[in-house]
Design a protein around this motif. Structure first.
Motif, PDB file in Angstrom:
ATOM      1  N   VAL A  47     -32.598   2.449 -28.056  1.00 49.92           N
ATOM      2  CA  VAL A  47     -32.684   3.594 -28.536  1.00 49.92           C
ATOM      3  C   VAL A  47     -31.192   3.794 -28.527  1.00 49.92           C
ATOM      4  CG1 VAL A  47     -33.045   5.881 -28.725  1.00 49.92           C
ATOM      5  CG2 VAL A  47     -34.904   4.515 -28.324  1.00 49.92           C
ATOM      6  N   PHE A  48     -30.439   4.122 -27.314  1.00 54.46           N
ATOM      7  CA  PHE A  48     -29.030   4.322 -27.396  1.00 54.46           C
ATOM      8  C   PHE A  48     -28.035   3.408 -27.301  1.00 54.46           C
ATOM      9  CE2 PHE A  48     -31.746   7.621 -25.313  1.00 54.46           C
ATOM     10  CZ  PHE A  48     -31.507   8.747 -26.036  1.00 54.46           C
ATOM     11  N   ALA A  50     -39.979   6.995 -34.133  1.00 48.04           N
ATOM     12  CA  ALA A  50     -39.883   7.220 -32.733  1.00 48.04           C
ATOM     13  C   ALA A  50     -38.618   7.151 -32.211  1.00 48.04           C
ATOM     14  CB  ALA A  50     -40.779   6.095 -31.922  1.00 48.04           C
ATOM     15  N   LYS A  51     -37.881   6.269 -32.805  1.00 46.79           N
ATOM     16  CA  LYS A  51     -36.497   6.094 -32.173  1.00 46.79           C
ATOM     17  C   LYS A  51     -35.610   7.354 -32.465  1.00 46.79           C
ATOM     18  CE  LYS A  51     -35.169   1.151 -32.429  1.00 46.79           C
ATOM     19  NZ  LYS A  51     -34.450   0.212 -32.979  1.00 46.79           N
ATOM     20  N   LYS A  52     -35.745   7.975 -34.024  1.00 45.55           N
ATOM     21  CA  LYS A  52     -35.010   9.219 -34.368  1.00 45.55           C
ATOM     22  C   LYS A  52     -35.392  10.127 -33.361  1.00 45.55           C
ATOM     23  CE  LYS A  52     -34.553  11.995 -38.240  1.00 45.55           C
ATOM     24  NZ  LYS A  52     -35.085  12.131 -39.655  1.00 45.55           N
ATOM     25  N   LEU A  53     -36.654  10.582 -32.801  1.00 40.41           N
ATOM     26  CA  LEU A  53     -37.189  11.482 -32.292  1.00 40.41           C
ATOM     27  C   LEU A  53     -36.716  11.404 -30.654  1.00 40.41           C
ATOM     28  CD1 LEU A  53     -40.686  12.124 -33.231  1.00 40.41           C
ATOM     29  CD2 LEU A  53     -38.825  13.656 -33.819  1.00 40.41           C
ATOM     30  N   LEU A  54     -36.435  10.140 -30.147  1.00 44.27           N
ATOM     31  CA  LEU A  54     -35.982   9.928 -28.951  1.00 44.27           C
ATOM     32  C   LEU A  54     -34.307  10.064 -28.840  1.00 44.27           C
ATOM     33  CD1 LEU A  54     -37.899   6.542 -27.943  1.00 44.27           C
ATOM     34  CD2 LEU A  54     -38.072   9.001 -26.977  1.00 44.27           C
ATOM     35  N   ARG A  55     -33.644   9.709 -30.089  1.00 44.72           N
ATOM     36  CA  ARG A  55     -32.379  10.028 -30.012  1.00 44.72           C
ATOM     37  C   ARG A  55     -31.966  11.749 -29.957  1.00 44.72           C
ATOM     38  NH1 ARG A  55     -31.445   5.504 -34.196  1.00 44.72           N
ATOM     39  NH2 ARG A  55     -30.888   3.659 -32.811  1.00 44.72           N
ATOM     40  N   LEU A  56     -32.826  12.483 -30.612  1.00 43.53           N
ATOM     41  CA  LEU A  56     -32.807  13.753 -30.591  1.00 43.53           C
ATOM     42  C   LEU A  56     -33.095  14.542 -29.324  1.00 43.53           C
ATOM     43  CD1 LEU A  56     -34.403  14.619 -34.112  1.00 43.53           C
ATOM     44  CD2 LEU A  56     -32.051  14.818 -33.545  1.00 43.53           C
ATOM     45  N   GLY A  57     -33.467  13.413 -28.207  1.00 44.65           N
ATOM     46  CA  GLY A  57     -33.572  14.195 -26.765  1.00 44.65           C
ATOM     47  C   GLY A  57     -34.937  14.481 -26.522  1.00 44.65           C
ATOM     48  N   ASN A  58     -35.921  13.633 -27.461  1.00 44.28           N
ATOM     49  CA  ASN A  58     -37.470  14.328 -26.846  1.00 44.28           C
ATOM     50  C   ASN A  58     -38.008  13.118 -25.987  1.00 44.28           C
ATOM     51  OD1 ASN A  58     -38.275  16.231 -28.831  1.00 44.28           O
ATOM     52  ND2 ASN A  58     -37.325  15.098 -30.546  1.00 44.28           N
ATOM     53  N   SER A  59     -38.663  13.386 -25.089  1.00 48.17           N
ATOM     54  CA  SER A  59     -39.261  12.437 -23.959  1.00 48.17           C
ATOM     55  C   SER A  59     -40.340  11.859 -24.677  1.00 48.17           C
ATOM     56  CB  SER A  59     -40.125  13.325 -23.008  1.00 48.17           C
ATOM     57  OG  SER A  59     -41.161  13.834 -23.269  1.00 48.17           O
ATOM     58  N   VAL A  60     -40.852  10.715 -24.261  1.00 46.67           N
ATOM     59  CA  VAL A  60     -41.762   9.753 -24.738  1.00 46.67           C
ATOM     60  C   VAL A  60     -43.052  10.655 -25.031  1.00 46.67           C
ATOM     61  CG1 VAL A  60     -43.336   7.522 -24.396  1.00 46.67           C
ATOM     62  CG2 VAL A  60     -41.044   7.597 -23.884  1.00 46.67           C
TER      63      VAL A  60
END
Length: 112
Positions: free
Chosen positions: A78-79, A43-53
């Protein structure tokens, strides 16, 4: 005995060895903080790529009926220190160009 943690983004449960879990608790400060703020690596990886929850839940095929996590906690975890709020962009104004080429304008107008 193994310990369980649930990701606040995906709702998925993870099982950790006691020693690893204890390290996570120590890093979070206390067990309650860890439980309320655990985000899986996926989830962290996907959030860092700019995806919303919501998008992360769709990508990982998780339930959409999960409660919405606190965005402030997510941004903090995450950031962390990836973005500096005090970046001065004024020096960039002298090198940026605010006009577009005529060819680009024509191309955009054709598309629209």
């Amino acid at each position: 005995m193994a310990k369980r943690l649930q990701c606040i983004v995906t709702g998925k449960e993870y099982v950790f060895a006691d020693s690893y879990y204890d390290k996570k608790v120590q890093k979070a400060g206390d067990e309650e903080s860890l439980i309320n703020s655990y985000i899986s690596k996926e989830a962290k990886k996907l959030l860092r790529l700019g995806n919303s929850v919501k998008k992360v839940r769709e990508i990982l095929d998780m339930g959409v009926n999960l409660p919405e996590p606190d965005l402030e906690i997510i941004n903090q975890l995450v950031f962390k220190n990836k973005f500096n709020d005090f970046t001065d962009y004024t020096s960039l104004t002298s090198i940026t160009h605010n006009q577009t080429d005529e060819e680009v304008k024509l191309f955009i107008n054709k598309i629209i």
